[in-house]
Design a protein around this motif. Structure first.
Motif, PDB file in Angstrom:
ATOM      1  N   ALA A   1       0.829  -1.210   0.000  1.00 18.60           N
ATOM      2  CA  ALA A   1       0.000   0.000   0.000  1.00 18.60           C
ATOM      3  C   ALA A   1       0.862   1.258   0.000  1.00 18.60           C
ATOM      4  CB  ALA A   1      -0.923  -0.004   1.226  1.00 18.60           C
ATOM      5  N   LEU A   2       2.008   1.222   0.668  1.00 18.28           N
ATOM      6  CA  LEU A   2       2.883   2.390   0.734  1.00 18.28           C
ATOM      7  C   LEU A   2       3.652   2.618  -0.563  1.00 18.28           C
ATOM      8  CD1 LEU A   2       4.466   1.959   4.303  1.00 18.28           C
ATOM      9  CD2 LEU A   2       2.501   3.365   3.651  1.00 18.28           C
ATOM     10  N   ALA A   3       3.762   1.588  -1.396  1.00 22.91           N
ATOM     11  CA  ALA A   3       4.595   1.672  -2.597  1.00 22.91           C
ATOM     12  C   ALA A   3       4.094   2.709  -3.592  1.00 22.91           C
ATOM     13  CB  ALA A   3       4.684   0.299  -3.265  1.00 22.91           C
ATOM     14  N   THR A   4       2.801   3.025  -3.557  1.00 17.02           N
ATOM     15  CA  THR A   4       2.259   4.037  -4.479  1.00 17.02           C
ATOM     16  C   THR A   4       2.332   5.445  -3.880  1.00 17.02           C
ATOM     17  OG1 THR A   4       0.009   3.683  -3.648  1.00 17.02           O
ATOM     18  CG2 THR A   4       0.695   2.379  -5.556  1.00 17.02           C
ATOM     19  N   LYS A   5       3.002   5.557  -2.729  1.00 15.78           N
ATOM     20  CA  LYS A   5       3.206   6.846  -2.052  1.00 15.78           C
ATOM     21  C   LYS A   5       1.879   7.535  -1.719  1.00 15.78           C
ATOM     22  CE  LYS A   5       7.750   7.443  -4.157  1.00 15.78           C
ATOM     23  NZ  LYS A   5       8.635   8.261  -4.999  1.00 15.78           N
ATOM     24  N   PRO A   6       1.044   6.861  -0.921  1.00 17.28           N
ATOM     25  CA  PRO A   6      -0.235   7.466  -0.548  1.00 17.28           C
ATOM     26  C   PRO A   6      -0.043   8.571   0.480  1.00 17.28           C
ATOM     27  CG  PRO A   6       0.096   5.457   0.692  1.00 17.28           C
ATOM     28  CD  PRO A   6       1.264   5.567  -0.253  1.00 17.28           C
ATOM     29  N   GLU A   7      -1.111   9.299   0.726  1.00 15.87           N
ATOM     30  CA  GLU A   7      -1.131  10.290   1.796  1.00 15.87           C
ATOM     31  C   GLU A   7      -1.828   9.735   3.029  1.00 15.87           C
ATOM     32  OE1 GLU A   7      -3.165  13.533  -0.026  1.00 15.87           O
ATOM     33  OE2 GLU A   7      -1.512  14.019  -1.385  1.00 15.87           O
ATOM     34  N   ILE A   8      -2.751   8.803   2.785  1.00 16.81           N
ATOM     35  CA  ILE A   8      -3.608   8.274   3.847  1.00 16.81           C
ATOM     36  C   ILE A   8      -3.598   6.759   3.773  1.00 16.81           C
ATOM     37  CG2 ILE A   8      -6.004   8.159   4.695  1.00 16.81           C
ATOM     38  CD1 ILE A   8      -6.307  11.011   3.393  1.00 16.81           C
ATOM     39  N   LEU A   9      -3.596   6.123   4.941  1.00 13.85           N
ATOM     40  CA  LEU A   9      -3.611   4.663   5.004  1.00 13.85           C
ATOM     41  C   LEU A   9      -4.817   4.233   5.829  1.00 13.85           C
ATOM     42  CD1 LEU A   9      -1.887   2.280   4.016  1.00 13.85           C
ATOM     43  CD2 LEU A   9      -0.660   2.361   6.195  1.00 13.85           C
ATOM     44  N   LEU A  10      -5.696   3.456   5.201  1.00 16.42           N
ATOM     45  CA  LEU A  10      -6.863   2.901   5.878  1.00 16.42           C
ATOM     46  C   LEU A  10      -6.535   1.468   6.291  1.00 16.42           C
ATOM     47  CD1 LEU A  10      -9.569   4.030   3.272  1.00 16.42           C
ATOM     48  CD2 LEU A  10      -8.670   5.335   5.222  1.00 16.42           C
ATOM     49  N   MET A  11      -6.846   1.114   7.539  1.00 12.78           N
ATOM     50  CA  MET A  11      -6.515  -0.219   8.048  1.00 12.78           C
ATOM     51  C   MET A  11      -7.754  -0.811   8.724  1.00 12.78           C
ATOM     52  SD  MET A  11      -2.766   0.742   9.683  1.00 12.78           S
ATOM     53  CE  MET A  11      -1.865  -0.738   9.244  1.00 12.78           C
ATOM     54  N   ASP A  12      -8.283  -1.862   8.126  1.00 14.27           N
ATOM     55  CA  ASP A  12      -9.519  -2.477   8.620  1.00 14.27           C
ATOM     56  C   ASP A  12      -9.172  -3.711   9.459  1.00 14.27           C
ATOM     57  OD1 ASP A  12     -12.093  -3.201   9.110  1.00 14.27           O
ATOM     58  OD2 ASP A  12     -12.634  -3.612   7.026  1.00 14.27           O
ATOM     59  N   GLU A  13      -9.115  -3.524  10.775  1.00  4.84           N
ATOM     60  CA  GLU A  13      -8.758  -4.590  11.727  1.00  4.84           C
ATOM     61  C   GLU A  13      -7.496  -5.328  11.277  1.00  4.84           C
ATOM     62  OE1 GLU A  13     -11.673  -6.786  13.695  1.00  4.84           O
ATOM     63  OE2 GLU A  13     -13.300  -5.381  13.324  1.00  4.84           O
ATOM     64  N   PRO A  14      -6.381  -4.604  11.139  1.00  2.78           N
ATOM     65  CA  PRO A  14      -5.188  -5.190  10.524  1.00  2.78           C
ATOM     66  C   PRO A  14      -4.486  -6.250  11.359  1.00  2.78           C
ATOM     67  CG  PRO A  14      -4.674  -3.028  11.411  1.00  2.78           C
ATOM     68  CD  PRO A  14      -6.162  -3.198  11.534  1.00  2.78           C
ATOM     69  N   THR A  15      -4.831  -6.374  12.638  1.00  2.00           N
ATOM     70  CA  THR A  15      -4.144  -7.365  13.477  1.00  2.00           C
ATOM     71  C   THR A  15      -5.074  -8.453  14.000  1.00  2.00           C
ATOM     72  OG1 THR A  15      -4.460  -6.117  15.539  1.00  2.00           O
ATOM     73  CG2 THR A  15      -2.494  -5.597  14.241  1.00  2.00           C
ATOM     74  N   SER A  16      -6.335  -8.458  13.580  1.00  2.00           N
ATOM     75  CA  SER A  16      -7.290  -9.392  14.185  1.00  2.00           C
ATOM     76  C   SER A  16      -6.962 -10.846  13.889  1.00  2.00           C
ATOM     77  CB  SER A  16      -8.718  -9.072  13.732  1.00  2.00           C
ATOM     78  OG  SER A  16      -8.836  -9.260  12.340  1.00  2.00           O
ATOM     79  N   ALA A  17      -6.207 -11.103  12.793  1.00  2.00           N
ATOM     80  CA  ALA A  17      -5.858 -12.489  12.441  1.00  2.00           C
ATOM     81  C   ALA A  17      -4.439 -12.850  12.868  1.00  2.00           C
ATOM     82  CB  ALA A  17      -6.009 -12.689  10.932  1.00  2.00           C
TER      83      ALA A  17
END
Length: 257
Positions: free
Chosen positions: A167-183
């Protein structure tokens, strides 16, 4: 909702409503998301958390029967009413899902997929993107000698960090994370939380989490959703120590949810 108003906003959300058919899933949601903050979205299952975060890059736009109204203002544009280039929007507003979902390709190709879509062709530039983003997610030292190996061979925690790097490779400004550690296991969870603390120095982060302790640890602001309504938004410390709404207090103290 006594928040400071001097800070720059990444999103200004005004009177956002969303329906799945006749189901009114988000009701008159209004609040700012501040630049280079971590904003946690909390609430019981079915309260609209994941639905809400997916509106921020129109990830749910193609769901059959969906209807939205109101404003999500990003970069001076209401992304709900104006003609928005979805490819460009999702380049600037990246998304990480609940479970690591690497492409069935090499580690290297997972990272370079987005940049190639956006026109990056030179191998030297792609190599630099791979190294930089993998270092950003503390994965470079673990995989630098096997970049051509299948990404599916990584552990669950490594796959999730790879997806964040992608996700960071396209150089975003904002990062959305939907329960990124639940699994993930507790050790991998700690690594992701440490990563979030580092990433917020450069990025605006919105994280959906069902884990109250995680929200308290990683976020600057917390928004509590219940049955499609935004009940309360405030500084995270205040939400967890002295919320204004009794329903917020009941939820964060474990009385329901």
């Amino acid at each position: 909702m006594a928040l400071a108003t001097a800070a720059k906003t990444a999103f200004d959300i005004n009177d956002l409503n969303l329906w799945y058919g006749k189901n009114h899933a988000l009701k008159n949601i209004t609040f700012p998301i501040y630049d280079q903050d971590v904003t946690a979205i909390i609430g019981p299952s079915g309260c609209g958390k994941s639905t809400f975060i997916k509106t921020l890059n129109l990830m749910n736009q193609s769901v059959p029967g969906i209807k939205m109204s109101g404003e999500i203002n990003y970069d001076g544009v209401n992304i709900l009413s104006d003609k928005v280039d979805l490819v460009d929007l999702r380049k600037k507003v990246g998304m990480v899902f609940q479970k690591g979902n690497p492409f069935p390709q090499s580690i290297y190709n997972n990272i370079t997929f987005g940049p190639k879509v956006h026109g990056v062709k030179k191998k030297a530039e792609l190599d630099e993107i791979v190294e930089t983003t993998l270092k950003n997610v503390a994965l470079w030292d673990e995989v630098k000698d096997r970049l051509d190996a299948p990404a599916m061979g990584l552990s669950g925690g490594q796959q999730q960090r790879l997806c964040i790097a992608r996700a960071l490779a396209t150089k975003p400004e904002i990062l959305l994370m939907d329960e990124p550690t639940s699994a993930l296991d507790p050790i991998s969870t700690v690594k992701i939380e440490e990563l979030i603390s580092e990433l917020k120095k450069k990025y605006t982060i919105v994280i959906v989490t069902h884990n109250m302790q995680q929200a308290a640890r990683v976020s600057d602001k917390t928004a509590f959703f219940l049955l499609g309504d935004l009940i309360e938004l405030d500084e995270t410390d205040k939400i967890f120590s002295n919320p204004e709404d009794k329903r917020t207090e009941d939820y964060v103290s474990g009385r329901f949810g």
